[in-house]
Scaffold this active site. Structure first.
Site: not given
Length: 248
Positions: A162-163, A166
């Site tokens: 997920h990170e 980003h």
């Protein structure tokens, strides 16, 4: 770009088409440095680091569902730092930690493993921040969220997935709620708010399409996350070409 730089940054186009007749996605090999911060015996073991890399390659390669984004991660090295202050509060100590440990240019992913609160399992910089603060570029995650870690419901390595989304330029699927432009990706239906746990079918916005509750850029449990979309892959490649590819 010289042949030497091509080898260094290991970015290549796979020629031809896939078995479905679609244009083959570009394969980009991302150099990865993992920085293990420890407090005594507490901290990520190297075996978990390698499991985390495998989880990244499976998720970004479409092996657990969804689109193959074309991104692959090549572990270049693991550093080990004993520092209880950095371990216990990497947010407050972000600048000295990253300035000491970070390596490589915009194309190199630096992943820092420390211990965060249970309300924040990780955080990342966006690619368009790199120009102004290159030394702060990277991703920080809680080491307990790695594969086999002790955080129940968040221990398959998908916090890092997920990170890093980003870091590639993706925002949450619930960005802007039901309002345009949403998450700037056409094939992720709008979502009014984050999902949690393992929701079933959910449709929180009047626009067509169920909420993308299985998407890695939502907030579900690890066991319920399984996909990126082709549109998200395209956005990641656009961001890579603009901000992270050598010579951009």
């Amino acid at each position: 770009m010289s042949a030497d730089l091509r080898r260094r940054f290991a970015s290549r186009v796979e020629a031809g088409r896939d078995r479905h007749g679609r244009k083959a996605v570009e394969t980009v090999i991302v150099p990865l440095w993992v920085h293990v911060i420890k407090d005594g015996a507490l901290g990520a073991p190297d075996a978990a680091v390698r499991q985390q890399v495998a989880a990244l390659n499976a998720a970004y390669g479409g092996k657990v569902g969804g689109a193959d984004t074309g991104f692959r991660f090549e572990l270049k090295g693991i550093t080990h730092t004993a520092n209880s202050e950095w371990f216990r509060d990497p947010v407050a100590n972000e600048e000295p930690m990253k300035r000491k440990l970070r390596t490589g240019g915009p194309e190199t992913l630096n992943l820092y493993l420390a211990q965060l609160s249970q309300l924040v399992l990780g955080y990342a910089t966006y690619p368009y921040w790199y120009k102004d603060e290159p030394q702060l570029d990277g991703v920080v995650i809680d080491w307990r969220s790695m594969p086999g870690g002790p955080l129940v419901n968040f221990n398959r390595g998908f916090t890092a997935v997920h990170e890093i989304g980003h870091w590639f330029g993706l925002v949450h699927t619930f960005e802007n709620g039901c309002e345009a432009p949403g998450d700037f990706v056409d094939d992720t239906p709008p979502e009014a708010s984050p999902s949690s746990g393992c929701p079933g079918r959910r449709d929180s916005c009047p626009a067509p399409g169920d909420d993308p509750v299985r998407n890695f850029m939502d907030y579900g449990y690890d066991r319920c996350m399984s996909e990126f979309t082709a549109g998200q892959a395209a956005r990641m490649h656009e961001m890579w070409d603009t901000y992270r590819r050598s010579g951009a």
